[in-house]
Design an enzyme around this catalytic site. Structure first.
Site, PDB file in Angstrom:
ATOM      1  N   GLU A 292      35.270  -1.388  10.442  1.00 15.91           N
ATOM      2  CA  GLU A 292      35.389  -2.681  11.120  1.00 15.91           C
ATOM      3  C   GLU A 292      34.667  -3.729  10.286  1.00 15.91           C
ATOM      4  O   GLU A 292      33.451  -3.645  10.071  1.00 15.91           O
ATOM      5  CB  GLU A 292      34.796  -2.610  12.521  1.00 15.91           C
ATOM      6  CG  GLU A 292      35.101  -3.821  13.385  1.00 15.91           C
ATOM      7  CD  GLU A 292      36.584  -3.942  13.749  1.00 15.91           C
ATOM      8  OE1 GLU A 292      36.959  -5.052  14.199  1.00 15.91           O
ATOM      9  OE2 GLU A 292      37.349  -2.974  13.588  1.00 15.91           O
ATOM     10  N   GLU A 323      38.324 -13.122   7.885  1.00 16.19           N
ATOM     11  CA  GLU A 323      37.997 -11.985   7.031  1.00 16.19           C
ATOM     12  C   GLU A 323      39.165 -11.613   6.117  1.00 16.19           C
ATOM     13  O   GLU A 323      38.960 -11.256   4.955  1.00 16.19           O
ATOM     14  CB  GLU A 323      37.579 -10.799   7.902  1.00 16.19           C
ATOM     15  CG  GLU A 323      36.278 -11.061   8.651  1.00 16.19           C
ATOM     16  CD  GLU A 323      36.221 -10.517  10.061  1.00 16.19           C
ATOM     17  OE1 GLU A 323      35.350 -10.973  10.833  1.00 16.19           O
ATOM     18  OE2 GLU A 323      37.057  -9.663  10.411  1.00 16.19           O
ATOM     19  N   ASP A 477      35.893  -6.289  18.467  1.00 16.34           N
ATOM     20  CA  ASP A 477      35.509  -4.882  18.553  1.00 16.34           C
ATOM     21  C   ASP A 477      36.298  -4.168  19.647  1.00 16.34           C
ATOM     22  O   ASP A 477      36.737  -3.022  19.470  1.00 16.34           O
ATOM     23  CB  ASP A 477      34.008  -4.770  18.833  1.00 16.34           C
ATOM     24  CG  ASP A 477      33.173  -5.449  17.759  1.00 16.34           C
ATOM     25  OD1 ASP A 477      33.388  -5.161  16.572  1.00 16.34           O
ATOM     26  OD2 ASP A 477      32.316  -6.277  18.109  1.00 16.34           O
TER      27      ASP A 477
END
Length: 495
Positions: A292, A323, A477
């Site tokens: 992750e 990201e 998450d």
């Protein structure tokens, strides 16, 4: 009524004159008007949201082979969630211009970085170098009216989400202090060597959609995270985590927290990253590893993770739009010239970067020695699951499950409430930003669109975006965890 009739007559005469002087001008004007004037929302627009939510219920089916034991590491902390603008005002800071900082050294740095990302509506996470100043800020945050304490850290949050499945046994390894230990789900196993006497605290500065401070206004709800976290920064429990796997015998490993090392300085992270790779390489080959990712600013560090160190030895990664773009910028990938996304990330551009990662740094090439075969990309309006053919199954259910939990959890609910969500995803898009490209569309009655580029399959589903999100921390998450729960590894044929 008569005013409308006069207006129509004048427009008709004007258009007739323009047609004789320039036959193509009226068409160009109509095109300009149709593109410039905001489109009215159809009165039955909620029917789309309802159709998508209903279709998800049918599409989200359990995989044939479920995980039984999942090991998660290595970052964990206690999150102090507080109003970002309110806390900065309590710190006697005045609104001003925004400016990004890779590392925060002063309260002024914090203010500038917060304003910078608030104006973009983008998530970010930064290390605060001065321990004493950070502790003063943390005390102010904890004492601020309405401040809340939650389980924090990617690994701990993923563990909490996984533990909501009663059939799963979850191991969490990270710096777990007494307060965090009390907050964790009883189903989560924590190795004794992971327990420490004090907790690590992270400050979550949240802002709402449309919230304004000075001349800055947030286009969407999000958060800015800061910490002075040495234990997580040095991923000090990684070796303990890997050592515990032999006894725990997981059938899936989830790794997070590598982004925390960015703040400890190049000399330290270079050596620690090498040690991390050695530790990760000790995980049994038959156990898939999901990595992750999180917000980073050091391109050299990201490039080292991408090309030389971590990415080739994991099987799956989860990441958001910032990201993903930073990956492309760090590694010289497609669309690296973009400084940031303009609104909702273009699906074609996202698809190009995902393909590049799997082809250049994954196992899209059957001759490659890399293990990376799966990327779960999530952004506010839609998710894409990109997988190399032959390695993963149940992708339709996995990507839809991730989107569904994004819709419900952001609103603080257990299920999707169509009165509280809105569809923002493009219903028509292209498989690539450049030619050759395929024109694709989302069917609300079967809202997972699939396409293939080479031997990589892409599955896209819209997100029903919460209109008034209650909490954005940990959403990525939860998305990755839920997507993994519904994913399965395709057994490899015996050689």
């Amino acid at each position: 009524m008569w005013r409308n009739a006069v207006l129509v007559a004048v427009l008709a005469l004007g258009m007739g004159y323009l047609y004789h002087t320039d036959p193509e001008l009226p068409a160009r004007m109509l095109n300009y008007i149709s593109e410039s004037v905001p489109q009215m929302e159809p009165s039955g627009s909620s029917e789309l949201e309802e159709a998508i939510a209903h279709a998800w219920q049918t599409l989200i089916t359990a995989p044939a082979r479920r995980w039984a034991r999942v090991a998660v590491g290595v970052n964990a902390c206690v999150d102090v969630v507080v109003s970002g603008v309110g806390l900065l005002q309590a710190l006697a800071l005045e609104p001003g211009s925004g400016r990004d900082h890779e590392v925060l050294h002063t309260k002024e740095d914090l203010k500038e970085a917060f304003v910078h990302y608030m104006g973009k509506g983008a998530a970010a996470e930064r290390f605060f170098s001065d321990k004493e100043v950070f502790q003063r800020i943390a005390r102010a945050a904890a004492e601020y009216p309405g401040a809340q304490l939650f389980v924090g850290g990617n690994a701990a949050l993923i563990s909490q989400k996984l533990a909501s499945n009663p059939e799963l046994v979850v191991l969490l390894c990270g710096p777990v202090g007494p307060k965090l230990h009390d907050m964790l789900d009883e189903q989560i196993v924590v190795p004794p060597k992971s327990l420490q006497e004090t907790d690590e605290f992270h400050l979550i500065l949240e802002y709402k959609s449309g919230e304004q401070w000075g001349s800055s206004q947030a286009p969407q709800a999000n958060r800015f995270i800061l910490s002075h976290d040495v234990s997580n920064g040095e991923i000090s429990t990684l070796e303990t985590f890997v050592a515990s796997l032999e006894e725990f015998q997981p059938d899936l490993v989830v790794l997070s927290g590598l982004h925390m090392m960015e703040g400890i300085g190049r000399d330290l992270w270079e050596e620690r990253l090498k040690e991390a790779v050695v530790a990760i390489s000790d995980v049994r080959n038959e156990v898939p590893i999901h990595l992750e990712l999180a917000s980073m600013t050091d391109r050299d560090y990201m490039n080292r993770i991408l090309q030389e160190q971590v990415m080739p030895i994991v099987n799956s990664i989860g990441l958001n739009e910032q990201e993903l773009l930073f990956l492309a910028q760090s590694g010289g990938g497609p669309h690296a010239d973009l400084t940031s996304w303009d609104g909702i990330p273009d699906v074609g551009r996202v698809s190009d970067i995902l393909l590049w990662v799997l082809e250049q740094h994954g196992r899209a090439d059957p001759e490659s020695e890399a293990d990376l075969t799966r990327i779960h990309f999530h952004t506010l309006a839609y998710h894409i699951l990109a997988t190399v053919d032959g390695h993963w199954g149940n992708q339709v259910a996995a990507v839809a499950a991730g989107a569904r939990v994004a819709s419900s959890q952001a609103c603080g609910l257990q299920a999707v409430d169509i009165t509280k969500v809105v569809l923002k995803a493009p219903l028509n898009f292209h498989s690539s930003f450049s030619e050759p490209r395929e024109s694709l569309a989302v069917d609300p009655t079967r809202p997972v669109t699939m396409w293939r580029r080479g031997n990589v399959s892409f599955h896209l589903t819209p997100v029903l975006v919460c209109k008034q999100p209650l909490r954005t921390v940990g959403l990525g998450d939860a998305i990755s965890a839920e997507g993994l729960v519904f994913s399965e590894v395709t057994p490899r044929p015996e050689l």
